[in-house]
Design an enzyme around this catalytic site. Structure first.
Site, short mmCIF file in Angstrom:
data_model
loop_
_atom_site.label_atom_id
_atom_site.label_comp_id
_atom_site.label_asym_id
_atom_site.label_seq_id
_atom_site.Cartn_x
_atom_site.Cartn_y
_atom_site.Cartn_z
N TYR A 248 -4.55 4.34 6.07
CA TYR A 248 -5.00 3.38 7.08
C TYR A 248 -6.37 3.77 7.63
O TYR A 248 -7.21 2.91 7.89
CB TYR A 248 -4.00 3.32 8.25
CG TYR A 248 -2.74 2.57 7.90
CD1 TYR A 248 -2.71 1.18 7.94
CD2 TYR A 248 -1.59 3.24 7.53
CE1 TYR A 248 -1.56 0.49 7.61
CE2 TYR A 248 -0.43 2.56 7.21
CZ TYR A 248 -0.43 1.18 7.25
OH TYR A 248 0.71 0.49 6.91
N LYS B 271 0.84 -1.19 0.00
CA LYS B 271 0.00 0.00 0.00
C LYS B 271 0.87 1.23 0.00
O LYS B 271 2.01 1.13 0.47
CB LYS B 271 -0.98 0.03 1.18
CG LYS B 271 -0.37 -0.21 2.57
CD LYS B 271 0.75 0.65 3.08
CE LYS B 271 0.53 2.12 3.32
NZ LYS B 271 1.79 2.79 3.81
P1 NAD Z 1 12.39 2.10 2.37
O1 NAD Z 1 12.89 3.39 1.86
O2 NAD Z 1 12.89 1.60 3.67
O3 NAD Z 1 12.62 0.94 1.30
C1 NAD Z 1 12.50 1.16 -0.08
C2 NAD Z 1 13.42 0.20 -0.82
O4 NAD Z 1 13.31 0.47 -2.22
C3 NAD Z 1 14.88 0.38 -0.45
O5 NAD Z 1 15.50 -0.87 -0.30
C4 NAD Z 1 15.48 1.13 -1.64
O6 NAD Z 1 16.83 0.81 -1.87
C5 NAD Z 1 14.61 0.62 -2.78
N1 NAD Z 1 14.57 1.53 -3.92
C6 NAD Z 1 14.64 1.15 -5.21
N2 NAD Z 1 14.60 2.20 -6.02
C7 NAD Z 1 14.51 3.28 -5.24
C8 NAD Z 1 14.45 4.68 -5.52
N3 NAD Z 1 14.46 5.15 -6.77
N4 NAD Z 1 14.37 5.52 -4.48
C9 NAD Z 1 14.33 5.07 -3.21
N5 NAD Z 1 14.39 3.74 -2.88
C10 NAD Z 1 14.48 2.86 -3.90
O7 NAD Z 1 10.79 2.21 2.41
P2 NAD Z 1 9.76 1.28 3.17
O8 NAD Z 1 9.30 1.96 4.38
O9 NAD Z 1 10.31 -0.08 3.29
O10 NAD Z 1 8.52 1.30 2.14
C11 NAD Z 1 8.51 0.48 1.00
C12 NAD Z 1 7.05 0.20 0.62
O11 NAD Z 1 6.41 -0.49 1.69
C13 NAD Z 1 6.22 1.46 0.38
O12 NAD Z 1 5.28 1.18 -0.63
C14 NAD Z 1 5.50 1.68 1.68
O13 NAD Z 1 4.29 2.38 1.53
C15 NAD Z 1 5.26 0.24 2.10
N6 NAD Z 1 5.12 0.08 3.56
C16 NAD Z 1 4.09 -0.63 4.00
C17 NAD Z 1 3.91 -0.80 5.34
C18 NAD Z 1 2.76 -1.63 5.87
O14 NAD Z 1 2.56 -1.64 7.06
N7 NAD Z 1 2.03 -2.33 5.00
C19 NAD Z 1 4.80 -0.22 6.24
C20 NAD Z 1 5.88 0.50 5.75
C21 NAD Z 1 6.04 0.65 4.39
#
Ligand code: NAD
Length: 388
Positions: A232, A143
């Site tokens: 959410y 999401k």
């Molecule tokens: P994050 O920044 O920690 O992770 C993103 C990942 O994508 C990193 O490993 C990064 O290296 C990679 N990536 C690839 N191309 C990229 C670019 N151009 N710019 C930046 N990063 C790039 O983020 P996150 O918090 O892990 O979020 C990732 C996804 O998960 C999002 O869609 C977020 O909404 C979702 N999320 C969901 C929940 C949930 O509870 N369902 C919680 C947190 C995040």
């Protein structure tokens, strides 16, 4: 007197002879049939194989460990742009197949991958989801589903064309405390819901927490706090209002306009949805709240439910408020939501039936957020939600 090993054996042999004499009277040890018809985990080779795409904080902190608790799913592939991280995580989890973003499309040749979990920044969801569907894989996309409703439509069309299952990672639907709340709302104690209050927010901190950086860039985030955390409030409230339908929405922006964090995306929205039943959902979403807020209140005609926190990973709590008292309602451990989600998706994919939180649900929520922005752009004028 010293007792040597031989004496001991002789002594224990005497005891053994006595025990064996008694045994003639005792029941023989024998295996019983499997009791209670338990649900057993599938043997590893029969589980659906998963690739996780994007090894960021959510994937590494929550999604990958969930496979340790899963019964019907196994982690078979990882996709990342960072070779060292990829090798280290593959080694740690015993994952055989690794891909960079450049050779991602070659997952098409890998029969060990049935399902793909997209955990990239939002602006990349549509592209990587569609490429996985074109490679013949089922996709569970994190999401919010995508940056725009047009992207959501393209993802849904790609899933139909490929004949594959597309889901959105709304883990809260698999979270025991929220499931307990839903069961109470379906029961007799709460009565029809009249009002839902949803408050979700945190302090965006791009200096100290790098994952907050892309969340403030429109191209990667799609939108602001509504996309990341406000969703959410929308999704969970509508889950509890099953059978009802959103009819109109109004919203105003609520954040300091001179805050340099919010040059590209909004920093907060206060919103209100009127349902066909007459129930109202009133919510707030913010990147400017301290401490972390995740609260849902369900006010019914007979009694109410309060959840604080409501949608966290590990700490959700539910109170039933009735007759001037609040009674805490026990529920299962929140962390089981991650394995629950992954196994439910595996089963839906195996059966070729829609996942509990399908692409269409993610599409609806992006359209609702777009409507919130439309209303806020018009200073809070109500917008119709008919047809959403
Ligand atoms: P994050 O920044 O920690 O992770 C993103 C990942 O994508 C990193 O490993 C990064 O290296 C990679 N990536 C690839 N191309 C990229 C670019 N151009 N710019 C930046 N990063 C790039 O983020 P996150 O918090 O892990 O979020 C990732 C996804 O998960 C999002 O869609 C977020 O909404 C979702 N999320 C969901 C929940 C949930 O509870 N369902 C919680 C947190 C995040």
């Amino acid at each position: 007197m010293a007792i040597n090993r031989r004496d001991l054996l002789i002594a224990s042999g005497g005891a053994l002879t006595a025990a064996m004499a008694g045994r003639a009277l005792a029941q023989e040890a024998q295996g019983q049939p499997l009791m209670g018809n338990p649900t057993l985990p599938l043997p590893p080779q029969q589980r659906m194989g998963w690739a996780v795409v994007g090894l960021g904080s959510f994937a590494v902190g929550q999604l990958m460990p969930a496979f340790g608790d899963a019964n019907r799913s196994r982690l078979t592939a990882l996709v990342s742009g960072n070779p060292e991280k990829l090798a280290r995580l593959a080694d740690t989890y015993g994952v055989e197949h690794t891909y960079s973003y450049d050779d991602y499309d070659s997952i098409v040749d890998n029969p060990d991958i049935d399902c793909v979990q997209i955990a990239l920044p939002v602006g990349l969801h549509a592209e990587y989801t569609i490429r996985a569907l074109e490679a013949g894989k089922h996709v569970l996309c994190e999401k919010p589903m995508a940056s725009t409703s047009a992207e959501c439509e393209a993802m849904i069309a790609a899933a139909r064309k490929a004949g594959k299952v597309l889901g959105v990672g709304y883990r809260v639907h698999f979270e025991p405390t929220n499931q307990a709340a839903l069961a109470m709302i379906r029961g007799d104690d709460i009565g029809p819901l009249r009002h839902i209050r949803a408050e979700h927010g945190f302090q965006a901190d791009p200096e100290n927490w790098p994952p907050h950086r892309w969340r403030l860039e429109k191209q990667l985030a799609g939108g602001g706090s509504m996309y990341d955390i406000g969703i959410y409030g929308i999704n969970t409230s509508l889950m509890m209002l099953e059978g009802d339908a959103p009819m109109s929405m109004s919203a105003v922006y609520a954040y300091p306009k001179d805050d340099p964090r919010f040059r590209e995306v909004e920093g907060g929205v206060d919103w209100r949805i009127t349902m066909r039943s007459g129930a109202v959902v009133s919510g707030s979403s913010s990147y400017c709240y301290s401490p972390y807020h995740s609260k849902q209140t369900y006010i019914g005609a007979k009694s109410s439910l309060r959840m604080d926190p409501a949608t966290t990973y590990y700490e959700n709590a539910l109170w039933h408020e009735h007759g001037g008292r609040g009674t805490q309602i026990p529920a299962g451990a929140p962390y089981t939501q991650f394995a629950g989600q992954v196994d439910a998706f595996s089963e839906a994919a195996r059966a070729g039936r829609p996942h509990a939180t399908p692409g269409e649900m993610g599409y609806r929520d992006i359209r609702l957020i777009e409507m919130a922005y439309r209303s806020a752009d018009q200073g809070g004028a109500p917008v119709s939600l008919e047809g959403i």
